[in-house]
Write a protein that holds these residues in place. Structure first.
Motif, PDB file in Angstrom:
ATOM      1  N   ARG A   1      45.044  70.162  26.036  1.00 36.68           N
ATOM      2  CA  ARG A   1      44.260  69.322  25.145  1.00 36.68           C
ATOM      3  C   ARG A   1      44.127  67.893  25.673  1.00 36.68           C
ATOM      4  NH1 ARG A   1      46.810  70.227  19.287  1.00 36.68           N
ATOM      5  NH2 ARG A   1      45.352  68.519  18.863  1.00 36.68           N
ATOM      6  N   PHE A   2      42.909  67.371  25.560  1.00 35.95           N
ATOM      7  CA  PHE A   2      42.578  65.997  25.935  1.00 35.95           C
ATOM      8  C   PHE A   2      41.995  65.312  24.698  1.00 35.95           C
ATOM      9  CE2 PHE A   2      42.549  68.366  29.833  1.00 35.95           C
ATOM     10  CZ  PHE A   2      42.772  67.496  30.890  1.00 35.95           C
ATOM     11  N   PRO A   3      42.805  64.984  23.707  1.00 36.64           N
ATOM     12  CA  PRO A   3      42.265  64.445  22.453  1.00 36.64           C
ATOM     13  C   PRO A   3      41.500  63.139  22.624  1.00 36.64           C
ATOM     14  CG  PRO A   3      44.667  64.241  22.526  1.00 36.64           C
ATOM     15  CD  PRO A   3      44.275  65.118  23.659  1.00 36.64           C
ATOM     16  N   ASP A   4      41.784  62.380  23.684  1.00 38.22           N
ATOM     17  CA  ASP A   4      41.072  61.132  23.940  1.00 38.22           C
ATOM     18  C   ASP A   4      40.068  61.269  25.087  1.00 38.22           C
ATOM     19  OD1 ASP A   4      42.437  59.648  21.929  1.00 38.22           O
ATOM     20  OD2 ASP A   4      44.173  59.542  23.254  1.00 38.22           O
ATOM     21  N   GLY A   5      39.699  62.506  25.394  1.00 30.20           N
ATOM     22  CA  GLY A   5      38.763  62.731  26.481  1.00 30.20           C
ATOM     23  C   GLY A   5      39.435  62.714  27.834  1.00 30.20           C
ATOM     24  N   VAL A   6      38.628  62.842  28.871  1.00 33.33           N
ATOM     25  CA  VAL A   6      39.167  63.002  30.217  1.00 33.33           C
ATOM     26  C   VAL A   6      39.940  61.766  30.679  1.00 33.33           C
ATOM     27  CG1 VAL A   6      37.125  62.148  31.449  1.00 33.33           C
ATOM     28  CG2 VAL A   6      38.583  63.883  32.517  1.00 33.33           C
ATOM     29  N   ALA A   7      39.630  60.612  30.121  1.00 30.72           N
ATOM     30  CA  ALA A   7      40.320  59.382  30.524  1.00 30.72           C
ATOM     31  C   ALA A   7      41.681  59.234  29.853  1.00 30.72           C
ATOM     32  CB  ALA A   7      39.452  58.163  30.208  1.00 30.72           C
ATOM     33  N   GLY A   8      41.951  60.072  28.849  1.00 27.62           N
ATOM     34  CA  GLY A   8      43.219  59.979  28.127  1.00 27.62           C
ATOM     35  C   GLY A   8      44.289  60.870  28.734  1.00 27.62           C
ATOM     36  N   GLU A   9      45.429  60.898  28.080  1.00 24.79           N
ATOM     37  CA  GLU A   9      46.567  61.670  28.571  1.00 24.79           C
ATOM     38  C   GLU A   9      46.530  63.067  27.953  1.00 24.79           C
ATOM     39  OE1 GLU A   9      49.679  61.946  31.162  1.00 24.79           O
ATOM     40  OE2 GLU A   9      48.510  60.125  30.769  1.00 24.79           O
ATOM     41  N   PRO A  10      46.471  64.115  28.768  1.00 23.60           N
ATOM     42  CA  PRO A  10      46.446  65.471  28.210  1.00 23.60           C
ATOM     43  C   PRO A  10      47.849  65.979  27.914  1.00 23.60           C
ATOM     44  CG  PRO A  10      46.267  65.603  30.581  1.00 23.60           C
ATOM     45  CD  PRO A  10      46.319  64.128  30.236  1.00 23.60           C
ATOM     46  N   PHE A  11      47.917  67.048  27.152  1.00 24.48           N
ATOM     47  CA  PHE A  11      49.190  67.728  26.948  1.00 24.48           C
ATOM     48  C   PHE A  11      48.922  69.216  26.732  1.00 24.48           C
ATOM     49  CE2 PHE A  11      47.792  66.708  22.680  1.00 24.48           C
ATOM     50  CZ  PHE A  11      48.184  67.781  21.901  1.00 24.48           C
ATOM     51  N   TYR A  12      49.954  70.033  26.990  1.00 24.94           N
ATOM     52  CA  TYR A  12      49.855  71.479  26.821  1.00 24.94           C
ATOM     53  C   TYR A  12      50.400  71.870  25.455  1.00 24.94           C
ATOM     54  CZ  TYR A  12      48.869  71.928  31.824  1.00 24.94           C
ATOM     55  OH  TYR A  12      48.289  71.834  33.072  1.00 24.94           O
ATOM     56  N   ALA A  13      49.572  72.521  24.655  1.00 26.55           N
ATOM     57  CA  ALA A  13      50.000  73.011  23.347  1.00 26.55           C
ATOM     58  C   ALA A  13      50.404  74.472  23.498  1.00 26.55           C
ATOM     59  CB  ALA A  13      48.881  72.863  22.330  1.00 26.55           C
ATOM     60  N   LYS A  14      51.710  74.710  23.473  1.00 28.31           N
ATOM     61  CA  LYS A  14      52.222  76.068  23.680  1.00 28.31           C
ATOM     62  C   LYS A  14      52.564  76.775  22.372  1.00 28.31           C
ATOM     63  CE  LYS A  14      53.904  75.395  28.375  1.00 28.31           C
ATOM     64  NZ  LYS A  14      54.946  75.734  29.356  1.00 28.31           N
ATOM     65  N   ARG A  15      52.271  76.135  21.268  1.00 28.32           N
ATOM     66  CA  ARG A  15      52.476  76.732  19.954  1.00 28.32           C
ATOM     67  C   ARG A  15      51.213  76.555  19.130  1.00 28.32           C
ATOM     68  NH1 ARG A  15      57.242  75.077  21.841  1.00 28.32           N
ATOM     69  NH2 ARG A  15      59.123  76.273  21.351  1.00 28.32           N
ATOM     70  N   VAL A  16      51.000  77.422  18.169  1.00 27.35           N
ATOM     71  CA  VAL A  16      49.835  77.279  17.293  1.00 27.35           C
ATOM     72  C   VAL A  16      49.920  75.939  16.577  1.00 27.35           C
ATOM     73  CG1 VAL A  16      48.579  78.235  15.339  1.00 27.35           C
ATOM     74  CG2 VAL A  16      49.706  79.779  16.951  1.00 27.35           C
ATOM     75  N   PRO A  17      48.908  75.096  16.708  1.00 24.34           N
ATOM     76  CA  PRO A  17      48.956  73.777  16.052  1.00 24.34           C
ATOM     77  C   PRO A  17      49.031  73.906  14.529  1.00 24.34           C
ATOM     78  CG  PRO A  17      47.254  73.835  17.749  1.00 24.34           C
ATOM     79  CD  PRO A  17      47.724  75.246  17.564  1.00 24.34           C
ATOM     80  N   LYS A  18      49.689  72.956  13.902  1.00 26.29           N
ATOM     81  CA  LYS A  18      49.771  72.937  12.441  1.00 26.29           C
ATOM     82  C   LYS A  18      48.372  72.783  11.852  1.00 26.29           C
ATOM     83  CE  LYS A  18      54.439  70.981  12.139  1.00 26.29           C
ATOM     84  NZ  LYS A  18      55.272  69.851  11.659  1.00 26.29           N
ATOM     85  N   GLY A  19      48.144  73.456  10.741  1.00 20.73           N
ATOM     86  CA  GLY A  19      46.862  73.362  10.073  1.00 20.73           C
ATOM     87  C   GLY A  19      45.799  74.282  10.638  1.00 20.73           C
ATOM     88  N   ALA A  20      46.174  75.175  11.560  1.00 21.44           N
ATOM     89  CA  ALA A  20      45.197  76.099  12.130  1.00 21.44           C
ATOM     90  C   ALA A  20      44.655  77.031  11.048  1.00 21.44           C
ATOM     91  CB  ALA A  20      45.837  76.927  13.239  1.00 21.44           C
TER      92      ALA A  20
END
Length: 340
Positions: A62-81
């Motif tokens: 996930r790149f919540p701030d776009g390509v210029a932001g810091e990405p992270f790997y979501a290895k669990r189903v996100p809350k609120g799915a």
């Protein structure tokens, strides 16, 4: 600018409503590509992408701030799915377990893209059996001083070796400078055995192209060669799926191609804006990958031969893994010499 957008996404269980927040948010400044365009891209390629992802545990990059932001790997189903986002339980090398997203319909792709997902990273397994891979993956990673053309040449050698082992590989661009080759296999071997098969395969390629290919785990030993990353076959190691958007300034896409096309394409030509038209014109180059599942007997024989006759056994695992049986010391060669 609209604060949100509601999309109606048809699927096997009827229409789903997917809410897209801040659809005009710029995800790729260099190209002016917005969140909405990424969501729409994933809906445009939903059919071949779901053929890749369906029923697989899938990590979301996930790149919540776009390509210029810091990405992270979501290895669990996100809350609120939403309740229609299915999951499957997997076990990490540490022994801990988690419920990962298991894509089953187009709305899941749009929902994930709204969360800033660029890459989908599926495990090489499908539920209900998540301990026996059904896909062998070879990641050809160009090292500094080499590029896509070098990876393509090494992939040609890999293709020859696969054929000698009775296997058919399907290539794709990585979305960067590399090449990924996928082989459908029978679910008869565990992760350790599949990794051994990839090691044997990579060693054979290295023997045939020693100045262009390497299996050296330590970067200081690789030189200007293409690294065949055998550890991408380890449990919980993944590569970006076919049709995944990559976190590059151009919004490139990891795209399936035929072997003939591989030597003629430029990976930068495949991006969020161009790939839907490429798919419409050329179709899915991996459409037949499920037509036949192959065995690993020959590759595992090569692994045993290398161990018996050449003293080439286990290779180092990634540093976050527990110590594995037969594994050599995880010590960088230059540091080992200094210690001696």
């Amino acid at each position: 600018m609209a604060e949100h957008l509601e999309l109606t996404v048809p699927g096997p269980h009827g229409d789903r409503t997917v809410r897209v927040s801040s659809p005009g948010k710029i995800y790729f400044p260099e190209r002016g590509i917005t969140k909405r365009q990424v969501v729409e891209y994933y809906l445009a390629v939903a059919t071949p992408l779901l053929a890749v992802l369906r029923d697989r545990p899938t990590t979301l990059k996930r790149f919540p701030d776009g390509v210029a932001g810091e990405p992270f790997y979501a290895k669990r189903v996100p809350k609120g799915a939403p309740e229609w986002v299915e999951s499957v339980r997997i076990t990490f090398p540490s022994g801990r377990a988690a419920d990962e997203v298991c894509p089953t319909e187009p709305a899941v792709l749009a929902w994930a893209a709204n969360l800033g997902t660029f890459d989908f990273h599926p495990w090489p397994v499908r539920r209900p059996d998540v301990d026996h891979p059904d896909e062998l993956r070879v990641d050809l990673d160009p090292q500094p001083g080499t590029g896509f053309g070098d990876a393509v040449r090494v992939a040609g050698v890999l293709r020859e070796v696969l054929a000698e082992a009775g296997l058919t590989g399907y290539p794709k661009t990585s979305g960067g400078r590399g090449v990924h080759v996928l082989v459908r296999i029978r679910q008869e071997w565990d992760f350790v055995q599949v990794r051994h098969a990839v090691i044997a395969l990579a060693r054979e390629v290295e023997r045939r192209a020693p100045t262009e290919a390497t299996t050296a785990w330590w970067k200081e030993e690789r030189g200007e060669r293409v690294f065949l990353d055998f550890n991408q076959a380890a449990r919980d190691r993944t590569v970006a799926s076919a049709w995944s958007v990559r976190g590059t300034p151009r919004a490139t896409v990891s795209t399936p191609v035929t072997w003939d096309q591989l030597s003629t394409v430029d990976p930068d030509d495949f991006d969020v804006l161009t790939v839907p038209d490429w798919l419409a014109e050329h179709g899915d180059a991996h459409a037949e990958i499920d037509a036949e599942a192959f065995g690993l007997e020959r590759l595992l024989e090569w692994y045993e031969r290398d161990e018996r006759d050449r003293g080439l056994g286990e290779m180092p695992y990634p540093p976050d893994y527990p110590k594995m049986p037969g594994e050599p010391p995880r010590v960088q060669p230059s540091r080992a010499k200094q210690a001696d």
